[in-house]
Each structure stands twice: as structure tokens, then as C-alpha cells.
Design an enzyme around this catalytic site. Structure first.
Site, short mmCIF file in Angstrom:
data_model
loop_
_atom_site.label_atom_id
_atom_site.label_comp_id
_atom_site.label_asym_id
_atom_site.label_seq_id
_atom_site.Cartn_x
_atom_site.Cartn_y
_atom_site.Cartn_z
N TYR A 51 -28.83 50.76 -14.86
CA TYR A 51 -28.90 50.51 -13.42
C TYR A 51 -30.21 49.82 -13.04
CZ TYR A 51 -25.12 53.98 -13.43
OH TYR A 51 -23.96 54.68 -13.68
N LYS A 80 -28.38 58.17 -18.74
CA LYS A 80 -27.42 57.77 -19.78
C LYS A 80 -28.07 56.90 -20.84
CE LYS A 80 -23.92 57.66 -16.14
NZ LYS A 80 -24.85 57.48 -14.99
N HIS A 113 -23.41 56.41 -22.45
CA HIS A 113 -22.85 55.65 -21.33
C HIS A 113 -21.49 55.04 -21.66
CE1 HIS A 113 -24.25 53.22 -17.57
NE2 HIS A 113 -22.96 53.47 -17.54
N SER A 217 -16.67 55.96 -9.04
CA SER A 217 -15.87 54.96 -8.32
C SER A 217 -14.69 55.62 -7.62
CB SER A 217 -15.40 53.85 -9.28
OG SER A 217 -16.52 53.18 -9.82
N GLY A 220 -12.16 53.56 -5.58
CA GLY A 220 -11.34 52.56 -6.24
C GLY A 220 -11.85 51.14 -6.07
N PRO A 221 -10.98 50.21 -5.66
CA PRO A 221 -11.36 48.80 -5.62
C PRO A 221 -12.54 48.48 -4.70
CG PRO A 221 -9.26 49.18 -4.50
CD PRO A 221 -9.59 50.44 -5.22
N ALA A 222 -12.82 49.35 -3.74
CA ALA A 222 -13.94 49.09 -2.82
C ALA A 222 -15.26 48.94 -3.56
CB ALA A 222 -14.03 50.21 -1.79
N PHE A 224 -15.72 47.45 -6.34
CA PHE A 224 -15.74 46.32 -7.25
C PHE A 224 -15.42 44.98 -6.59
CE2 PHE A 224 -14.82 50.16 -9.59
CZ PHE A 224 -15.71 50.10 -10.65
N GLU A 226 -17.14 43.18 -4.70
CA GLU A 226 -18.28 42.26 -4.73
C GLU A 226 -18.35 41.45 -6.01
OE1 GLU A 226 -22.19 44.66 -5.72
OE2 GLU A 226 -20.79 45.92 -4.59
N LYS A 273 -21.64 56.68 -4.12
CA LYS A 273 -22.88 55.98 -3.78
C LYS A 273 -22.88 55.57 -2.32
CE LYS A 273 -24.80 51.56 -3.36
NZ LYS A 273 -24.29 50.30 -2.79
N ARG A 276 -26.70 54.68 3.34
CA ARG A 276 -26.84 55.03 4.76
C ARG A 276 -26.83 56.54 4.93
NH1 ARG A 276 -22.61 51.62 8.29
NH2 ARG A 276 -22.92 53.52 9.52
#
Length: 324
Positions: A51, A80, A113, A217, A220-222, A224, A226, A273, A276
Site C-alpha cells: 500500500y 502483510k 499477501h 472489498s 464489490g465493484p465500487a 475497482f 477507478e 476503507k 471521511r
């Protein structure tokens, strides 16, 4: 402050069920994010060499400890082992570097990892090393076996460098293999887990073997979009599906909280993650309401077996079919 339940690990230690994932937390804001999270009640922080923000996250921890908000022993810090440090003789030195980056004496939990060994890249050359030996495109495997790496991981425990050890992104066959020779059994398995990728048989294995599961995650798709992954952008975001929206409305909760409760109510730990404060607080409050069995089944039925976090989704390669 929200009371977060603990999960008892096979190592004997308690792990908070809800923590903060530090993947993609930008370096310049990481100290404040970690500090704010501690103030909000977070005690588990999930980091990693890859990271690239462990120094900054450690700065947030140090500030909170200095101000008397929390004591080190009240925190549960996870890190990790990256792929380029799988050779047995590389494990302890890199752990000591990561501990120094965090500014702590031990990790509460240290994970492999990915189940893939790549050739060593000295931290003085490039850190984090990334997937590529040359920093650009060359994938160069190491000959290290998972058994030799795990035995080096086991040595971290009596050395006082890690209280518990575990694995991440392992599938069932490899878990069974590790369990055959492990003197210290994996305390946890961390995997991608959301309603589009339920992996129920893998969860069943872990339950039978006493391995705690941490879901990453969870949205889900939110997580990834980006990266412009085609299958992530084409799927309906989980928080916009009718099933999740209707259940959230019934309980007076945010759709994100319903997704997280779907995991925690089924016994999994979660590490969503956010940067805010309002989202940090909302993500922490996901163990004080219950979904019905029908609602859990309805959410689980969204399963499509779609995985987002695999190397071939980030860059073209024919050498890293980890989940094949």
C-alpha cells in the site's frame, strides 16, 4: 463510541470484527485518516507493504498514543508480506522494516499477501517493489515454496514480531496444504468477499478448520471502478441494486451498512476503507442491527462469482493466474 465485537482467533488473541482498510489511502492524508479513525473508535487497522503508506499510517497511530487517546495494546495492527519477500531469509528482515515504518514493536496479525513468490527486490532499489522485477513489466518468479515461506512466518511468533499469522487470497486447495505442515495454524484468511463473490465453500472450509475470515472489498465493484475494469463498470453497483436498497429502507440504514452487516452477521470480519469521518462512523456501526434470514439469503443470491482483485485485471499477464 460504538462497541465493536471481537472475534477469538485460534492463536488465542481477540481481533476486532470491524476495522479500517488502508489500501488506496493517500500518503498525504493517511496520518489524519488513521488518527480520526482512532478517535471514532476504530482499533483494527489493515495495512500492507504494497500500500506504500505504512510510515504515514504509523504517524497517525503515534499521534493518537501521544495524546492519550489510545494505548498500543488496545490497537490491532495488521500488515502483510509482499510477494518479493517470500524467500525464507527475507521474511524477518522485511517484517522488521515494516515494524519500523509503523513505529511499533510487533504486529497483531501478519499475513502472506498473495500465494505467489516473486524474485527479491531490495528495498533500497524500490519500495514498495510492485509486481514487476524491473518496476515496469517483467514478472520474475522466485523458487520459494509456500511451505518454506510459512515456516519463516511461524518463526515471527516466538521472536515477538507477530502475535498471530495468517494468509490472504488463498483458495481451498492451498489452505489444505498449509494445514498439513503448519506448526502454527493460520489464524485468519483475508479474501475478496461481497454479494457478487460469496465463495461459500471457502467460508465453509474456514469454519470447519477454525480459521477466521476477513472480507475485503465489501462494496464489490465500487472499489475497482477507478481502475477502469470493464466488468466492474458494467455491473450495477451493489449499493444501487433494488434488493440492497429495499432492505436498507426497511431497517432505516444506509445501503453500505446493509452490505457490511450481511458480512458481520455471518461471522466475518470487515475492513471497509473510507477517509471521511461520517463514513468512518457509519461503517463502524454495523453490528447493532440484524437482518432476517430471508434478507441474508436474498443478498447472497446476488452472487455472480465475479472477482475483481486479481493481477490480470490490472495489467496484461499470462504468468499470474493465481485464482485459476
Amino acid at each position: 463510541m460504538v462497541a465493536v465485537p471481537n472475534i477469538k482467533l485460534s492463536s488465542g488473541y481477540d481481533m476486532p470484527q470491524v476495522g479500517l482498510g488502508l489500501w488506496k489511502v493517500e500518503n498525504e492524508i493517511a496520518p489524519n485518516v488513521v488518527y480520526d479513525a482512532i478517535k471514532a473508535g476504530y482499533r483494527l487497522f489493515d495495512g500492507a507493504c504494497d500500500y506504500g503508506n505504512e510510515v504515514e499510517c504509523g504517524q497517525g497511530v503515534a499521534r493518537a498514543i501521544k495524546e492519550g487517546i489510545v494505548k498500543r495494546e488496545e490497537l490491532f495492527i495488521v500488515s502483510k508480506l509482499w510477494n518479493t519477500f517470500h524467500d525464507a531469509e527475507r521474511v524477518e528482515p522485511i517484517v522488521r522494516k515494516q515494524l519500523a515504518d509503523w513505529g511499533v514493536d510487533y504486529f497483531d496479525l501478519y499475513l502472506i499477501h498473495f500465494p505467489i513468490a516473486l524474485e527479491y527486490v531490495d528495498p533500497s532499489v524500490r519500495y514498495p517493489p510492485s509486481w514487476f522485477y524491473d518496476g515496469e513489466k517483467e514478472i520474475r518468479p522466485s523458487k520459494a515454496t509456500i511451505q518454506s515461506t510459512w515456516q519463516a512466518m511461524e518463526a515471527l511468533v516466538p521472536a515477538g514480531l507477530a502475535r498471530s499469522i495468517g494468509v490472504s487470497n488463498f483458495q481451498a486447495q492451498l489452505l489444505y496444504d498449509v494445514l498439513r505442515y503448519a506448526k502454527i495454524r493460520p489464524a485468519t484468511l483475508q479474501v475478496e468477499h461481497h454479494p457478487y463473490l460469496v465463495q461459500q465453500e471457502l467460508l465453509n472450509l474456514c469454519k470447519a478448520e477454525g480459521i477466521a475470515v476477513t472480507a475485503y472489498s465489501s462494496f464489490g465493484p465500487a472499489s475497482f471502478q477507478e481502475f477502469n475494469m470493464e466488468h466492474a463498470t458494467k455491473l450495477t453497483p451493489l449499493m444501487e441494486t433494488e434488493a440492497i436498497k429495499s432492505i436498507a429502507a426497511k431497517h432505516g440504514k444506509a445501503t453500505s451498512q446493509v452490505l457490511l452487516r450481511w458480512a458481520t452477521q455471518r461471522g466475518l470480519a470487515i475492513i471497509p476503507k473510507s477517509t471521511r469521518v461520517d463514513y468512518l462512523e457509519a461503517n463502524l456501526a454495523v453490528t447493532d442491527f440484524d437482518l432476517t434470514d430471508d434478507e441474508i439469503a436474498q443478498i447472497s443470491s446476488l452472487n455472480k462469482g465475479i472477482r475483481f482483485n486479481q493481477p490480470s485485471n490490472y495489467f496484461p499477464t499470462e504468468l499470474l493466474w493465481i485464482f485459476g
